[in-house]
Scaffold this active site. Structure first.
Site, PDB file in Angstrom:
ATOM      1  N   GLY A 211       0.826  -1.195   0.000  1.00 28.84           N
ATOM      2  CA  GLY A 211       0.000   0.000   0.000  1.00 28.84           C
ATOM      3  C   GLY A 211       0.860   1.244   0.000  1.00 28.84           C
ATOM      4  O   GLY A 211       2.090   1.163   0.133  1.00 28.84           O
TER       5      GLY A 211
ATOM      6  N   THR B   1       1.075   3.459   2.291  1.00 28.37           N
ATOM      7  CA  THR B   1       1.611   3.721   3.621  1.00 28.37           C
ATOM      8  C   THR B   1       2.271   2.499   4.226  1.00 28.37           C
ATOM      9  O   THR B   1       3.368   2.592   4.785  1.00 28.37           O
ATOM     10  CB  THR B   1       0.482   4.212   4.559  1.00 28.37           C
ATOM     11  OG1 THR B   1      -0.150   5.355   3.979  1.00 28.37           O
ATOM     12  CG2 THR B   1       1.043   4.591   5.920  1.00 28.37           C
TER      13      THR B   1
ATOM     14  N   ALA C  65      -5.036  -2.523  -7.606  1.00 30.53           N
ATOM     15  CA  ALA C  65      -4.942  -3.971  -7.424  1.00 30.53           C
ATOM     16  C   ALA C  65      -5.538  -4.409  -6.094  1.00 30.53           C
ATOM     17  O   ALA C  65      -6.173  -5.469  -5.992  1.00 30.53           O
ATOM     18  CB  ALA C  65      -3.482  -4.409  -7.524  1.00 30.53           C
ATOM     19  N   ASP C  66      -5.333  -3.602  -5.047  1.00 32.72           N
ATOM     20  CA  ASP C  66      -5.850  -3.974  -3.731  1.00 32.72           C
ATOM     21  C   ASP C  66      -7.375  -4.028  -3.728  1.00 32.72           C
ATOM     22  O   ASP C  66      -7.981  -4.875  -3.057  1.00 32.72           O
ATOM     23  CB  ASP C  66      -5.346  -3.007  -2.659  1.00 32.72           C
ATOM     24  CG  ASP C  66      -5.692  -1.553  -2.967  1.00 32.72           C
ATOM     25  OD1 ASP C  66      -5.865  -1.209  -4.152  1.00 32.72           O
ATOM     26  OD2 ASP C  66      -5.748  -0.745  -2.013  1.00 32.72           O
TER      27      ASP C  66
ATOM     28  N   THR D 171      -4.545   4.343   3.395  1.00 31.56           N
ATOM     29  CA  THR D 171      -4.190   5.731   3.083  1.00 31.56           C
ATOM     30  C   THR D 171      -5.434   6.492   2.644  1.00 31.56           C
ATOM     31  O   THR D 171      -5.644   7.652   3.024  1.00 31.56           O
ATOM     32  CB  THR D 171      -3.126   5.767   1.975  1.00 31.56           C
ATOM     33  OG1 THR D 171      -2.017   4.964   2.376  1.00 31.56           O
ATOM     34  CG2 THR D 171      -2.655   7.181   1.736  1.00 31.56           C
TER      35      THR D 171
END
Length: 262
Positions: free
Chosen positions: A8, A10, A113-114, A137
Site C-alpha cells: 500500500g 503507507t 490492485a488492492d 491511506t
C-alpha cells in the site's frame, strides 16, 4: 509455501501461507512501512529475517509469490528480489493476470490492485452482493455483485491523512492518538479531535453504505479491512465483518488461478 505481499502507499503487509494441501493456512504475517527507496537487496534481507523468525529458510521454503502493489518502484524491486534470491517469477496483479472477476468500471485500468483482490476475497467468503470498506491511506468502498463482478465504489480521504491535514492547516490543533474518547461531546481539544475522527468516520462509513444499499439492494456482508479498521469497526452500525487478512486471502486466490502459468 506462498508469500503474499500487499504493497500500500503507507504500509506493506506480508503473509506466509501453507501450500500443498487444502487448508490454505496463514502461518504468519508481518506489517512494515512502505518505503519506495528500499532496494531489492534490502527487501531480501528484511523478508529473510521475517521468515527466520517463523523458523523457515525462505530460499527453500517459498515456492510462490503473489504481489498486489500500488507503488510501481516497490513492485519493480520486489520482482528483482524474487528473481535474484528465490529464482521465482512472481504473480503480480495487473494486465495478463487471471482474476476471475469482471471489472465493470469505465476504465478498468484505473482500479487499484488492492481493490480487486479485496472484492475477490469478500465474494469468495460471503457471496454477493457485498461491500468492502478498506481503511488505508484512503478509505475505499468497493462493491461486488451477486455474480462476482466488480461494480465500482467510492473513495474518501483516509483517517490519518485527514488528521495530518487538519494538524498542518490549523495552528492550534495537533495530532492525537486515535482512541475512543469519554463521550461524543469532547471536554478538551484532544477529546474533541478524537470524537470528530472516530465517530465522524464511523458516520461516513454508515452513510455511504446506506446510499450504496439504496442503489444496490440488500447485501450479504459489509466487510472491513485495513490497518485502521479495528478503531472504527466497533463504532459502525453497518459493518458486519472484520477481516484483517482480506487482501492476503485475495492474493492467495489470484495466485491459485495463475499457478499453472508461473
Amino acid at each position: 509455501m506462498l508469500l503474499a505481499i500487499d504493497v500500500g502507499n503507507t504500509q506493506t503487509v506480508i503473509g506466509l501461507y501453507k501450500s500443498g494441501d487444502e487448508s490454505h493456512e496463514l502461518l504468519d504475517h508481518w506489517r512494515i512501512a512502505t518505503n519506495a527507496e528500499r532496494t531489492s537487496d534490502e527487501l531480501a534481507l528484511m523478508f529473510s529475517e521475517f521468515m527466520l523468525t517463523a523458523g523457515h529458510d525462505w530460499r527453500t521454503a517459498v515456492s510462490g509469490v503473489a504481489i498486489s502493489s500500488g507503488v510501481p518502484f516497490v513492485t519493480f524491486e520486489l520482482r528483482r528480489m524474487c528473481e535474484r534470491y528465490l529464482g521465482i517469477e512472481p504473480v503480480v496483479l495487473g494486465a495478463g493476470v487471471k482474476t476471475g472477476m469482471p471489472v465493470l468500471y469505465d476504465n478498468p485500468k484505473e482500479v487499484g490492485a488492492d481493490r480487486i483482490v479485496n472484492t475477490i476475497a469478500a465474494h469468495h467468503q460471503f457471496g454477493g452482493p457485498c461491500i468492502v470498506v478498506d481503511f488505508g491511506t484512503s478509505t475505499n468502498f468497493d462493491v461486488v455483485s451477486a455474480k462476482g463482478e466488480f461494480l465500482g465504489g467510492a473513495l474518501a480521504p483516509g483517517i490519518e491523512i485527514s488528521l495530518d491535514a487538519l494538524a498542518a492547516r490549523a495552528a492550534q490543533l495537533r495530532k492525537v492518538e486515535l482512541v475512543r474518547p469519554r463521550s461524543a461531546i469532547g471536554k478538551n481539544t484532544v477529546e474533541a479531535l478524537q470524537s470528530g475522527a472516530l465517530y465522524g468516520f464511523a458516520g461516513q462509513v454508515d452513510g455511504l453504505v446506506d446510499r450504496i444499499v439504496e442503489e444496490l439492494g440488500p447485501v450479504t456482508a459489509v466487510v472491513a479491512t485495513g490497518g485502521l479498521a479495528p478503531i472504527v469497526v466497533p463504532e459502525s452500525r453497518r459493518i458486519t465483518h472484520h477481516d484483517p487478512e482480506l487482501t492476503l486471502t485475495g492474493l492467495r486466490l489470484v495466485f491459485a488461478k495463475n499457478a499453472d502459468a508461473t
